[in-house]
Structure formats: structure tokens, C-alpha cells
Write a protein that holds these residues in place. Structure first.
Motif, PDB file in Angstrom:
ATOM      1  N   LEU A   1       0.914  -1.118   0.100  1.00  0.00           N
ATOM      2  CA  LEU A   1      -0.059   0.145   0.109  1.00  0.00           C
ATOM      3  C   LEU A   1       0.837   1.283  -0.010  1.00  0.00           C
ATOM      4  O   LEU A   1       1.877   1.391   0.452  1.00  0.00           O
ATOM      5  CB  LEU A   1      -0.767   0.106   1.005  1.00  0.00           C
ATOM      6  CG  LEU A   1      -1.970  -1.015   1.604  1.00  0.00           C
ATOM      7  CD1 LEU A   1      -2.539  -1.060   2.880  1.00  0.00           C
ATOM      8  CD2 LEU A   1      -2.949  -1.229   0.341  1.00  0.00           C
ATOM      9  N   GLU A   2       0.259   2.575  -0.539  1.00  0.00           N
ATOM     10  CA  GLU A   2       0.982   3.504  -0.394  1.00  0.00           C
ATOM     11  C   GLU A   2       0.815   4.106   1.188  1.00  0.00           C
ATOM     12  O   GLU A   2      -0.085   3.524   1.932  1.00  0.00           O
ATOM     13  CB  GLU A   2       0.169   4.711  -1.112  1.00  0.00           C
ATOM     14  CG  GLU A   2       0.085   4.621  -2.535  1.00  0.00           C
ATOM     15  CD  GLU A   2       1.663   4.910  -3.302  1.00  0.00           C
ATOM     16  OE1 GLU A   2       2.301   5.638  -2.224  1.00  0.00           O
ATOM     17  OE2 GLU A   2       1.926   4.313  -4.384  1.00  0.00           O
ATOM     18  N   ASN A   3       1.973   4.808   1.623  1.00  0.00           N
ATOM     19  CA  ASN A   3       1.953   4.934   3.194  1.00  0.00           C
ATOM     20  C   ASN A   3       0.705   5.212   3.539  1.00  0.00           C
ATOM     21  O   ASN A   3       0.151   5.208   4.759  1.00  0.00           O
ATOM     22  CB  ASN A   3       3.265   5.744   3.584  1.00  0.00           C
ATOM     23  CG  ASN A   3       3.453   5.838   4.957  1.00  0.00           C
ATOM     24  OD1 ASN A   3       3.494   4.831   5.898  1.00  0.00           O
ATOM     25  ND2 ASN A   3       3.556   6.982   5.646  1.00  0.00           N
ATOM     26  N   SER A   4       0.016   6.359   2.865  1.00  0.00           N
ATOM     27  CA  SER A   4      -1.006   7.000   3.291  1.00  0.00           C
ATOM     28  C   SER A   4      -2.066   6.057   3.396  1.00  0.00           C
ATOM     29  O   SER A   4      -3.217   6.509   4.077  1.00  0.00           O
ATOM     30  CB  SER A   4      -1.426   7.978   2.320  1.00  0.00           C
ATOM     31  OG  SER A   4      -2.023   7.362   1.064  1.00  0.00           O
ATOM     32  N   HIS A   5      -2.276   4.738   3.085  1.00  0.00           N
ATOM     33  CA  HIS A   5      -3.162   3.958   3.250  1.00  0.00           C
ATOM     34  C   HIS A   5      -2.985   2.738   4.284  1.00  0.00           C
ATOM     35  O   HIS A   5      -3.463   1.805   4.607  1.00  0.00           O
ATOM     36  CB  HIS A   5      -3.622   3.200   1.962  1.00  0.00           C
ATOM     37  CG  HIS A   5      -4.253   4.039   0.944  1.00  0.00           C
ATOM     38  ND1 HIS A   5      -5.502   4.795   1.262  1.00  0.00           N
ATOM     39  CD2 HIS A   5      -3.888   4.407  -0.371  1.00  0.00           C
ATOM     40  CE1 HIS A   5      -5.844   5.443   0.257  1.00  0.00           C
ATOM     41  NE2 HIS A   5      -4.869   5.226  -0.905  1.00  0.00           N
ATOM     42  N   SER A   6      -1.499   3.064   5.111  1.00  0.00           N
ATOM     43  CA  SER A   6      -1.281   1.946   5.984  1.00  0.00           C
ATOM     44  C   SER A   6      -2.115   2.198   7.150  1.00  0.00           C
ATOM     45  O   SER A   6      -2.627   3.358   7.680  1.00  0.00           O
ATOM     46  CB  SER A   6       0.101   2.242   6.295  1.00  0.00           C
ATOM     47  OG  SER A   6       0.375   3.496   6.994  1.00  0.00           O
ATOM     48  N   PHE A   7      -2.101   1.110   8.230  1.00  0.00           N
ATOM     49  CA  PHE A   7      -3.003   1.184   9.256  1.00  0.00           C
ATOM     50  C   PHE A   7      -2.601   2.193  10.350  1.00  0.00           C
ATOM     51  O   PHE A   7      -3.456   3.087  10.757  1.00  0.00           O
ATOM     52  CB  PHE A   7      -2.748  -0.320   9.876  1.00  0.00           C
ATOM     53  CG  PHE A   7      -3.327  -0.408  11.431  1.00  0.00           C
ATOM     54  CD1 PHE A   7      -4.731  -0.264  11.714  1.00  0.00           C
ATOM     55  CD2 PHE A   7      -2.422  -0.247  12.276  1.00  0.00           C
ATOM     56  CE1 PHE A   7      -5.134  -0.410  12.871  1.00  0.00           C
ATOM     57  CE2 PHE A   7      -3.084  -0.420  13.754  1.00  0.00           C
ATOM     58  CZ  PHE A   7      -4.153  -0.325  14.039  1.00  0.00           C
ATOM     59  N   PRO A   8      -1.334   2.572  10.342  1.00  0.00           N
ATOM     60  CA  PRO A   8      -1.163   3.703  11.194  1.00  0.00           C
ATOM     61  C   PRO A   8      -1.622   5.029  10.820  1.00  0.00           C
ATOM     62  O   PRO A   8      -2.048   5.991  11.801  1.00  0.00           O
ATOM     63  CB  PRO A   8       0.498   3.534  11.644  1.00  0.00           C
ATOM     64  CG  PRO A   8       0.971   2.050  11.067  1.00  0.00           C
ATOM     65  CD  PRO A   8      -0.320   1.733  10.090  1.00  0.00           C
ATOM     66  N   VAL A   9      -1.261   5.281   9.593  1.00  0.00           N
ATOM     67  CA  VAL A   9      -1.790   6.470   9.221  1.00  0.00           C
ATOM     68  C   VAL A   9      -3.263   6.693   9.184  1.00  0.00           C
ATOM     69  O   VAL A   9      -3.893   7.758   9.576  1.00  0.00           O
ATOM     70  CB  VAL A   9      -1.256   6.947   7.797  1.00  0.00           C
ATOM     71  CG1 VAL A   9      -1.621   7.979   7.110  1.00  0.00           C
ATOM     72  CG2 VAL A   9       0.455   6.843   7.679  1.00  0.00           C
ATOM     73  N   VAL A  10      -4.168   5.589   8.654  1.00  0.00           N
ATOM     74  CA  VAL A  10      -5.331   5.578   8.868  1.00  0.00           C
ATOM     75  C   VAL A  10      -5.883   5.734  10.089  1.00  0.00           C
ATOM     76  O   VAL A  10      -6.805   6.521  10.432  1.00  0.00           O
ATOM     77  CB  VAL A  10      -5.983   4.378   8.015  1.00  0.00           C
ATOM     78  CG1 VAL A  10      -7.670   4.452   8.058  1.00  0.00           C
ATOM     79  CG2 VAL A  10      -5.735   4.357   6.745  1.00  0.00           C
ATOM     80  N   LEU A  11      -5.345   5.064  11.182  1.00  0.00           N
ATOM     81  CA  LEU A  11      -5.736   5.217  12.589  1.00  0.00           C
ATOM     82  C   LEU A  11      -5.584   6.686  13.006  1.00  0.00           C
ATOM     83  O   LEU A  11      -6.328   7.145  13.697  1.00  0.00           O
ATOM     84  CB  LEU A  11      -5.111   4.266  13.404  1.00  0.00           C
ATOM     85  CG  LEU A  11      -5.294   4.190  14.817  1.00  0.00           C
ATOM     86  CD1 LEU A  11      -6.770   3.945  15.272  1.00  0.00           C
ATOM     87  CD2 LEU A  11      -4.458   3.433  15.713  1.00  0.00           C
ATOM     88  N   GLU A  12      -4.253   7.211  12.763  1.00  0.00           N
ATOM     89  CA  GLU A  12      -4.186   8.450  13.082  1.00  0.00           C
ATOM     90  C   GLU A  12      -5.207   9.450  12.528  1.00  0.00           C
ATOM     91  O   GLU A  12      -5.669  10.503  13.064  1.00  0.00           O
ATOM     92  CB  GLU A  12      -2.766   8.960  12.932  1.00  0.00           C
ATOM     93  CG  GLU A  12      -2.451  10.424  13.413  1.00  0.00           C
ATOM     94  CD  GLU A  12      -1.109  10.905  12.925  1.00  0.00           C
ATOM     95  OE1 GLU A  12      -0.187  10.582  13.637  1.00  0.00           O
ATOM     96  OE2 GLU A  12      -0.986  11.529  11.733  1.00  0.00           O
ATOM     97  N   ARG A  13      -5.333   9.352  11.491  1.00  0.00           N
ATOM     98  CA  ARG A  13      -6.403  10.243  10.487  1.00  0.00           C
ATOM     99  C   ARG A  13      -7.926  10.212  11.150  1.00  0.00           C
ATOM    100  O   ARG A  13      -8.614  11.073  11.411  1.00  0.00           O
ATOM    101  CB  ARG A  13      -6.492  10.026   9.126  1.00  0.00           C
ATOM    102  CG  ARG A  13      -7.265  10.814   8.209  1.00  0.00           C
ATOM    103  CD  ARG A  13      -7.058  10.402   6.795  1.00  0.00           C
ATOM    104  NE  ARG A  13      -7.387   9.201   6.412  1.00  0.00           N
ATOM    105  CZ  ARG A  13      -6.461   8.608   5.806  1.00  0.00           C
ATOM    106  NH1 ARG A  13      -5.266   8.944   5.545  1.00  0.00           N
ATOM    107  NH2 ARG A  13      -6.802   7.505   5.280  1.00  0.00           N
TER     108      ARG A  13
END
Length: 222
Positions: A58-70
Motif C-alpha cells: 500500500l501507499e503509506n497514506s493507506h497504511s494502518f497507522p496513518v489511517v488510525l491517526e487520521r
């Protein structure tokens, strides 16, 4: 339950194939949430795991940590979620690197490891010992742990699967952890939520993982 275990059989292969990599996002949000330490804005959550955490494919923007933070920021919480996922990592690898990872001083650690142990047929006893070492190290430094459960592929036999599956709730009870029973709940074996390899969540699958885990994380932030 058996479907989930079979899905994990596929997932584990992906972790071994995926070349080791570490991603990190260091953004800081403002809004709800406390200040963990003076001079650091917001609560620092570290996602510590294998390819599922790292965002394999995945693109980093779709990774679990990034999505959770968002998602947490959208709810107004002052958080940053860092990505300490390593594709192909085992519980032993996690135990070996946890002290180094904690140098970044997280307040909460989401522990997602063990999938690759099962693929390799490693002893559940050793997986338990390694995860226990990670948990003890975190608690010794005052880091709260959210344990994400895994399930063994059923082709390893009922005895192995029973021992492996049980170690997660048992650790959660023994160490009084927040426990999310299965990281891929609602995603495993759903082709619409996985990449073409059938092993890793696609962006929609990651959103589903975050949706399922979000109430557990929110409970730790209250």
C-alpha cells in the motif's frame, strides 16, 4: 473461526515474502487527548507489528497507522501514530527490537505479531514467551499495550491451533491488557477488502480494521 484461521495461513506467507521494511509517520494532531509528557503535544501511539502494520503493498497514506491517526484526528484527539511495522517480522524479532522502538517514547503500543510464527510452525510456547517479553518491557516503561490477537492456520492441526489461538487472550488476561481478539476481523477472506494477492488488506480493508479497533483505542484515550 476456521475461516479466519485459513485466511491467516495466506497472510503469514505474505509476511515472510515481504522484504523487511520500517515506515514511520510523525505528524502531531491537536484537539482532544492529554499531553503525555511536558513538551510533547498529544498522545503518542506506536503500531508495532509485521506486514499488516507496515502497510505491505500500500501507499503509506493507506497504511494502518496513518489511517488510525487520521480517524482519531477527525474525532478531535491530539495524537500521533507511528509505524513500527516490519514486513516478515516474527515475535522473536519484535522481542529483539522492542527496547530500541521504545526509545521513541510511545504512550500506547498496539502489539500485532505472531502471524509469521504460525506460518513457520514455531512453538506457541516460544511465541508466548516473546510476546510476554515485549509486554513486560512496555509495562516496565509505563507504556500501555493493546494486544491484537491472531489465529493459526488450521492445516497445522487442532492441537497447534488451539494452543496458538489461546495464547493471546491468556496474555491479555495475565497482564490486564486491552484486547482486540482478531486483527483481521471482518476482512479475512473478503476479496473486496484485500489486495489481489488475497493476503493483505487493501485501502478499504485497512479502513475496516481501523473501524473495528477504533473503540478499543478510544477507550485507552479517555
Amino acid at each position: 473461526m476456521s475461516f479466519a484461521g485459513m485466511a491467516l495461513a495466506l497472510l503469514y506467507v505474505s509476511g515472510v515474502i515481504g522484504s523487511p521494511s520500517v515506515y514511520s509517520n510523525q505528524s502531531v494532531a491537536t484537539g482532544k487527548g492529554g499531553v503525555a509528557d511536558e513538551g510533547r503535544a498529544g498522545v503518542h501511539i506506536m503500531a508495532f507489528g509485521d506486514s499488516l502494520t507496515a502497510g505491505y503493498g500500500l501507499e503509506n497514506s493507506h497504511s494502518f497507522p496513518v489511517v488510525l491517526e487520521r480517524r482519531l484526528r477527525e474525532l478531535g484527539y491530539a495524537v500521533r501514530v507511528t509505524n513500527a511495522g516490519v514486513s516478515g517480522d516474527t515475535s522473536a524479532g519484535g522481542a529483539a527490537r522492542i527496547s530500541w522502538a521504545l526509545a521513541d517514547r510511545p504512550d500506547i503500543l498496539i502489539l500485532e505479531l505472531g502471524a509469521n510464527d504460525a506460518l513457520q510452525g514455531l512453538s506457541p510456547k516460544h511465541t508466548r514467551e516473546n510476546l510476554e517479553a515485549v509486554i513486560r518491557t512496555c509495562q516496565a516503561q509505563g507504556v500501555k499495550v493493546l494486544l491484537a490477537g491472531m489465529q493459526a492456520p488450521r492445516n497445522l492441526g487442532q492441537e497447534y491451533a488451539a494452543a496458538f489461538d489461546a495464547l493471546y487472550p491468556e496474555l491479555a488476561k495475565a497482564f490486564d491488557l486491552v484486547f482486540y481478539p482478531f486483527f483481521l476481523e471482518g476482512v479475512a477472506f473478503d476479496a473486496t477488502l484485500n489486495l489481489p494477492d488475497g493476503m493483505h488488506p487493501n485501502p478499504a480493508g485497512v479502513e475496516r480494521v481501523v473501524q473495528g479497533m477504533l473503540p478499543f483505542v478510544l477507550g485507552m484515550l479517555e
